[in-house]
Design a protein around this motif. Structure first.
Motif, PDB file in Angstrom:
ATOM      1  N   GLY A 141      27.796  36.227  45.384  1.00  0.00           N
ATOM      2  CA  GLY A 141      28.497  37.490  45.197  1.00  0.00           C
ATOM      3  C   GLY A 141      29.973  37.344  44.878  1.00  0.00           C
ATOM      4  N   TYR A 142      30.445  36.101  44.678  1.00  0.00           N
ATOM      5  CA  TYR A 142      31.865  35.904  44.392  1.00  0.00           C
ATOM      6  C   TYR A 142      32.230  36.361  42.985  1.00  0.00           C
ATOM      7  CZ  TYR A 142      36.151  33.409  43.112  1.00  0.00           C
ATOM      8  OH  TYR A 142      37.415  33.086  42.642  1.00  0.00           O
ATOM      9  N   ALA A 143      31.305  36.291  42.046  1.00  0.00           N
ATOM     10  CA  ALA A 143      31.615  36.555  40.638  1.00  0.00           C
ATOM     11  C   ALA A 143      32.200  37.949  40.416  1.00  0.00           C
ATOM     12  CB  ALA A 143      30.357  36.362  39.788  1.00  0.00           C
ATOM     13  N   GLY A 144      31.616  38.958  41.071  1.00  0.00           N
ATOM     14  CA  GLY A 144      32.093  40.336  40.864  1.00  0.00           C
ATOM     15  C   GLY A 144      33.545  40.525  41.266  1.00  0.00           C
ATOM     16  N   PRO A 145      33.921  40.217  42.510  1.00  0.00           N
ATOM     17  CA  PRO A 145      35.329  40.333  42.908  1.00  0.00           C
ATOM     18  C   PRO A 145      36.254  39.448  42.077  1.00  0.00           C
ATOM     19  CG  PRO A 145      33.923  40.169  44.842  1.00  0.00           C
ATOM     20  CD  PRO A 145      33.046  39.920  43.656  1.00  0.00           C
ATOM     21  N   PHE A 146      35.779  38.284  41.649  1.00  0.00           N
ATOM     22  CA  PHE A 146      36.588  37.382  40.830  1.00  0.00           C
ATOM     23  C   PHE A 146      36.942  38.039  39.492  1.00  0.00           C
ATOM     24  CE2 PHE A 146      36.571  33.960  37.549  1.00  0.00           C
ATOM     25  CZ  PHE A 146      37.734  33.315  37.936  1.00  0.00           C
ATOM     26  N   VAL A 147      35.948  38.618  38.819  1.00  0.00           N
ATOM     27  CA  VAL A 147      36.198  39.285  37.534  1.00  0.00           C
ATOM     28  C   VAL A 147      37.092  40.510  37.737  1.00  0.00           C
ATOM     29  CG1 VAL A 147      35.120  40.534  35.623  1.00  0.00           C
ATOM     30  CG2 VAL A 147      34.066  38.440  36.491  1.00  0.00           C
ATOM     31  N   LEU A 148      36.859  41.261  38.793  1.00  0.00           N
ATOM     32  CA  LEU A 148      37.698  42.422  39.083  1.00  0.00           C
ATOM     33  C   LEU A 148      39.154  42.003  39.268  1.00  0.00           C
ATOM     34  CD1 LEU A 148      38.100  45.422  39.888  1.00  0.00           C
ATOM     35  CD2 LEU A 148      37.578  44.729  42.248  1.00  0.00           C
ATOM     36  N   TYR A 149      39.377  40.927  40.031  1.00  0.00           N
ATOM     37  CA  TYR A 149      40.741  40.470  40.279  1.00  0.00           C
ATOM     38  C   TYR A 149      41.410  40.003  38.990  1.00  0.00           C
ATOM     39  CZ  TYR A 149      44.454  38.875  43.392  1.00  0.00           C
ATOM     40  OH  TYR A 149      45.647  38.728  44.049  1.00  0.00           O
ATOM     41  N   MET A 150      40.618  39.396  38.100  1.00  0.00           N
ATOM     42  CA  MET A 150      41.131  39.015  36.789  1.00  0.00           C
ATOM     43  C   MET A 150      41.677  40.229  36.055  1.00  0.00           C
ATOM     44  SD  MET A 150      38.158  36.414  35.409  1.00  0.00           S
ATOM     45  CE  MET A 150      38.643  36.752  33.715  1.00  0.00           C
ATOM     46  N   PHE A 151      40.904  41.305  36.052  1.00  0.00           N
ATOM     47  CA  PHE A 151      41.320  42.487  35.291  1.00  0.00           C
ATOM     48  C   PHE A 151      42.402  43.279  35.999  1.00  0.00           C
ATOM     49  CE2 PHE A 151      37.622  41.487  32.785  1.00  0.00           C
ATOM     50  CZ  PHE A 151      38.044  41.821  31.505  1.00  0.00           C
ATOM     51  N   TYR A 152      42.554  43.109  37.298  1.00  0.00           N
ATOM     52  CA  TYR A 152      43.741  43.666  37.955  1.00  0.00           C
ATOM     53  C   TYR A 152      44.996  43.000  37.368  1.00  0.00           C
ATOM     54  CZ  TYR A 152      41.520  46.449  41.668  1.00  0.00           C
ATOM     55  OH  TYR A 152      40.831  47.418  42.373  1.00  0.00           O
ATOM     56  N   GLY A 153      44.934  41.698  37.131  1.00  0.00           N
ATOM     57  CA  GLY A 153      46.060  41.001  36.517  1.00  0.00           C
ATOM     58  C   GLY A 153      46.305  41.463  35.094  1.00  0.00           C
ATOM     59  N   PHE A 154      45.239  41.633  34.322  1.00  0.00           N
ATOM     60  CA  PHE A 154      45.357  42.120  32.945  1.00  0.00           C
ATOM     61  C   PHE A 154      46.015  43.496  32.926  1.00  0.00           C
ATOM     62  CE2 PHE A 154      43.862  44.453  29.261  1.00  0.00           C
ATOM     63  CZ  PHE A 154      43.950  43.541  28.222  1.00  0.00           C
ATOM     64  N   THR A 155      45.579  44.371  33.821  1.00  0.00           N
ATOM     65  CA  THR A 155      46.116  45.730  33.879  1.00  0.00           C
ATOM     66  C   THR A 155      47.591  45.733  34.242  1.00  0.00           C
ATOM     67  OG1 THR A 155      43.942  46.532  34.555  1.00  0.00           O
ATOM     68  CG2 THR A 155      45.803  48.008  34.910  1.00  0.00           C
ATOM     69  N   ASP A 156      47.982  44.852  35.159  1.00  0.00           N
ATOM     70  CA  ASP A 156      49.386  44.755  35.555  1.00  0.00           C
ATOM     71  C   ASP A 156      50.255  44.440  34.340  1.00  0.00           C
ATOM     72  OD1 ASP A 156      51.828  44.344  36.807  1.00  0.00           O
ATOM     73  OD2 ASP A 156      51.259  42.432  37.687  1.00  0.00           O
ATOM     74  N   ALA A 157      49.889  43.428  33.562  1.00  0.00           N
ATOM     75  CA  ALA A 157      50.675  43.044  32.387  1.00  0.00           C
ATOM     76  C   ALA A 157      50.702  44.156  31.350  1.00  0.00           C
ATOM     77  CB  ALA A 157      50.108  41.767  31.777  1.00  0.00           C
TER      78      ALA A 157
END
Length: 503
Positions: free
Chosen positions: A377-393
């Motif tokens: 179940g790590y993949a889902g939170p990992f991808v979400l956290y990636m896109f939190y970074g994308f959204t910040d930039a």
């Protein structure tokens, strides 16, 4: 600091736009600052050019705020107990919020090099306080270091923002912003690799070791020293031959009045204040309440690296899209607003699903093991956290671009940058304090999503009615103190032909 006011007679305040290829025929002053070198057939820009100066500023931020981001991206500043990090960052953003409003005034007076170098020293003290905390648990020192960094960072970010928005020509502002954001966040990526490499073979949930802090400390000191290699704004010459509009000898009175004057000449800037507030609101949620609360140390390090890698991607995508040729700037501004709104709703909508899966009670129960990248179940939170970074930039790039699209006036942009950093820091101070008093995670999540979406709606009138395809020189020159009324009519236009006045 780039600003507007008394334009010295030898300065060219408006030259025809020229391409980089045409710049080879430009007559430049006979100084080392304007020498050009060729490497592998590529002719480099002169040292006192906007691209080179931006790279230097980016490297300063790479080594100072970049290491700060890497440290905080670990959750809790790399500590198992986030108390020290919460207290330090609450103090940091509290002083930053106050200094940020007046940072344009002080930076214009003190100059670029002093502001950036002083800011770098603050980051060094901040990192050193965590190294000390590893051994002494001296909460007072980390809190003091946070408060000091708020003062230093206010000047550093104001100087950086004014340079990034006022040095480039209008058609290149998006790319300059993206270049800066990519280099700056590369610092956080490399900084995140340090604790990842040191902890890659352990699943225990401990904090980072001394070596991590020492590495960060060395880089911040180098960054503070590098700031002194910058040239004065009055020496910067663009590829088209034009110069940054500067004030020769600003007084404290004129600078403070200029800050106050901004509210009267550009009252619409108030509609961007909620976007400013939102721009640092989500960091305590991302770093402490997701990464620090949910994952073990090595997974936190991996998440931090990928978070900032996606910031590089987001800055590149939005920065270059904002400068697409053949599309009117007003159209690009509206498209950027629409893209931001869509991304916020999609990413944070997915974030709501994840936020329901755990709460503060679970995170603070020491018997509950933190999640590792090998867990199901790590993949889902990992991808979400990636896109939190994308959204910040994407958010930060668009906010800077919106401000840069409103004016080319260096003094006004310094004030805009000061407002931006002051207000966003006030938001940061609030959220770090809310985490320190154990506000429920879902409440923190809701405040983030609501503020991000709501602030876009509030800013929409500015995007629709104040962003223009180009800003006339007369508008920029109109913003000044009473002395400009005497010199503005004397501003002259110099053509770029061989018989032109030399710049």
């Amino acid at each position: 600091m780039a600003t507007i006011g008394k334009a010295p007679p030898s300065y060219d305040v408006n030259l025809p736009e020229r391409s980089l290829t045409d710049s080879t025929t430009l007559e430049l002053p006979d100084s080392w600052k304007y020498k050009r070198f060729t490497i592998a057939g590529f002719k480099l820009p002169w040292f006192a050019s906007p691209p080179v100066q931006l790279v230097i500023v980016s490297l300063v931020c790479f080594m100072c705020p970049g290491m700060f981001n890497a440290l905080n991206g670990m959750g809790g500043g790399g500590q198992l107990d986030p108390t020290a990090n919460n207290r330090a960052n609450t103090a940091l953003y509290s002083t930053f919020a106050v200094v940020g409003f007046f940072a344009g005034t002080f930076t214009n007076k003190l100059g670029i090099r002093t502001a950036l170098s002083f800011g770098g020293v603050g980051y060094s003290v901040y990192v050193a306080s965590y190294l000390s905390y590893n051994h002494t648990k001296n909460l007072g020192f980390t809190t003091f270091a946070g408060a000091l960094l708020g003062v230093c960072a206010g000047l550093l970010w104001c100087a950086q923002g004014a340079i990034m928005m006022s040095y480039p020509p209008e058609e290149s502002k998006g790319r300059y912003i993206s270049w800066f954001w990519m280099i700056f966040n590369l610092g956080a990526v490399i900084g995140g690799l340090i604790p990842l490499g040191q902890n890659i073979h352990t699943k225990t949930a401990g904090g980072v070791n001394d070596g991590t802090y020492v590495g960060f400390l060395v880089l911040t000191i180098i960054g503070a020293a590098l700031a002194w290699s910058l040239v004065d704004a009055r020496d910067v010459i663009r590829a088209d031959g034009s110069k940054v509009i500067v004030m020769q000898h600003p007084s404290w009175k004129s600078e403070i009045l200029g800050l106050w004057q901004t509210f009267f000449t550009d009252p619409y800037i108030i509609f961007l204040f909620p976007m400013f507030l939102a721009s640092n609101w989500f960091y305590s949620y991302h770093f402490t309440e997701i990464n620090g609360a949910y994952f073990n140390v090595r997974t936190r390090a991996l998440n931090s690296v990928v978070y900032y890698m996606m910031q590089i991607v987001g800055a590149y995508v939005f920065g270059y899209a904002l400068d697409i040729k053949g599309i009117r700037r007003t159209t690009r501004a509206k498209a950027a607003w629409g893209a931001l709104f869509a991304i916020i709703m999609i990413v944070w909508g997915c974030g709501y699903i994840f936020a329901k899966s755990y709460d503060r009670a679970w995170a603070e129960n020491e018997t509950n093991p933190k999640k590792d990248w090998t867990d199901a179940g790590y993949a889902g939170p990992f991808v979400l956290y990636m896109f939190y970074g994308f959204t910040d930039a994407a958010w930060q790039t668009c906010v800077y671009w919106f401000m840069g699209a409103l004016t080319n006036n260096g003094r006004k942009l310094a004030n805009f940058a000061g407002f931006y950093k002051g207000i966003q820091s006030a938001g940061g101070a609030i959220t770090w304090r809310l985490d320190d008093v154990k506000t429920p995670y879902m409440n923190m999540f809701a405040s983030n999503w609501g503020l991000l979406a709501g602030s876009l709606l509030v800013a929409l009138p500015v995007i629709l009615w104040k962003v223009e395809d180009t800003v006339a020189l007369e508008k920029d020159v109109a913003f000044t103190d009473e002395t400009v009324a005497e010199v503005a009519p004397k501003a002259h236009v110099v053509t770029a032909h061989h018989d032109a006045e030399k710049v």
